[in-house]
Scaffold this active site. Structure first.
Site, mmCIF file in Angstrom:
data_model
loop_
_atom_site.group_PDB
_atom_site.id
_atom_site.type_symbol
_atom_site.label_atom_id
_atom_site.label_comp_id
_atom_site.label_asym_id
_atom_site.label_seq_id
_atom_site.Cartn_x
_atom_site.Cartn_y
_atom_site.Cartn_z
ATOM 1 N N HIS A 109 -51.791 -16.382 130.983
ATOM 2 C CA HIS A 109 -53.015 -17.168 131.171
ATOM 3 C C HIS A 109 -52.709 -18.538 131.738
ATOM 4 O O HIS A 109 -51.563 -18.993 131.708
ATOM 5 C CB HIS A 109 -53.792 -17.320 129.855
ATOM 6 C CG HIS A 109 -53.006 -17.966 128.749
ATOM 7 N ND1 HIS A 109 -52.290 -17.254 127.822
ATOM 8 C CD2 HIS A 109 -52.819 -19.277 128.421
ATOM 9 C CE1 HIS A 109 -51.708 -18.078 126.970
ATOM 10 N NE2 HIS A 109 -52.006 -19.324 127.312
ATOM 11 N N HIS B 292 -51.612 -25.974 130.721
ATOM 12 C CA HIS B 292 -50.346 -25.233 130.740
ATOM 13 C C HIS B 292 -50.504 -23.866 131.393
ATOM 14 O O HIS B 292 -51.620 -23.377 131.570
ATOM 15 C CB HIS B 292 -49.751 -25.092 129.329
ATOM 16 C CG HIS B 292 -50.554 -24.267 128.373
ATOM 17 N ND1 HIS B 292 -51.485 -24.799 127.502
ATOM 18 C CD2 HIS B 292 -50.568 -22.925 128.128
ATOM 19 C CE1 HIS B 292 -52.010 -23.834 126.763
ATOM 20 N NE2 HIS B 292 -51.479 -22.671 127.130
ATOM 21 N N GLU C 16 -45.725 -22.259 128.626
ATOM 22 C CA GLU C 16 -45.750 -21.494 127.378
ATOM 23 C C GLU C 16 -45.137 -20.124 127.649
ATOM 24 O O GLU C 16 -45.367 -19.526 128.701
ATOM 25 C CB GLU C 16 -47.212 -21.315 126.918
ATOM 26 C CG GLU C 16 -47.362 -20.485 125.651
ATOM 27 C CD GLU C 16 -48.836 -20.324 125.222
ATOM 28 O OE1 GLU C 16 -49.732 -20.657 126.016
ATOM 29 O OE2 GLU C 16 -49.069 -19.849 124.094
HETATM 30 CO CO CO Z 1 -51.721 -20.865 126.010
#
Ligand code: CO
Length: 185
Positions: free
Chosen positions: A7, A79, A130
């Protein structure tokens, strides 16, 4: 080592306004918001055919998003999240290459319940990265990414209208245990 883009997270000052934009102007499918107190965020997921956009807004007084929104009052890309098969191995590889992990380096459950870690933007071309371990998902499951919020009771409640484009969200994590993580690869 990294796999699919899990994502892209966009930090927003007003989650309802963001949901409204994605749902009613961009015409996307957006989940009902849910809280992730351990990460200090409230999240709504925008499901696109090939990836997911997380709309995130601060939750609680100590949310790490508050400083970000101070610098980016209109909101901004916060992020990127990449899938990995084995997060401990991935972490060790990145740390050995000199990248700084945020926090103590122990993976914690992210939004999907999968273990996640973050790496410092200054070591990652300016982007907070991430990593999310999806090691137990089979290939055919990866195309129906598990974005069912953990707090909601049924997929249909969380994703309005997803049936109409044939996306299913019935990946079952009940059998997944921490001991299982990292056995692949
Ligand atoms: Co995330």
């Amino acid at each position: 080592m990294i796999g699919n883009l899990s994502h892209i997270a966009i930090a927003v000052p007003d989650l309802d306004a963001a949901i409204n934009q994605y749902e009613n102007i961009f015409g996307a499918f957006v989940s009902t918001p849910s809280d992730l107190p351990s990460h200090g965020v409230r999240i709504a997921m925008v499901k696109l055919p090939n990836t997911t956009i997380e709309l995130i807004t601060p939750l609680g007084k100590t949310s790490p998003l508050k400083n970000f929104l101070k610098k980016n009052p209109e909101g901004g890309i916060h992020h990127l999240c990449y899938e990995v098969l084995n997060i401990s191995k991935a972490r060790d590889t990145l740390i050995a290459a000199g990248l700084r992990v945020i926090g103590d380096g122990v993976p914690t459950p992210g939004y999907h319940g999968n273990p996640v870690l973050f790496f410092h933007p200054k070591d990652c071309l300016g982007a907070l990265i991430e990593l999310e371990e999806i090691g137990l998902l089979k290939d055919h499951e990866r195309h129906t990414h598990p974005i069912q919020p953990v707090h909601s009771s049924s997929p249909s409640e969380s994703f309005r209208g997803t049936e109409s484009i044939g996306i299913s969200f019935d990946v079952d994590f009940k059998n997944k245990t921490p001991e299982d993580n990292g056995e692949r690869e």
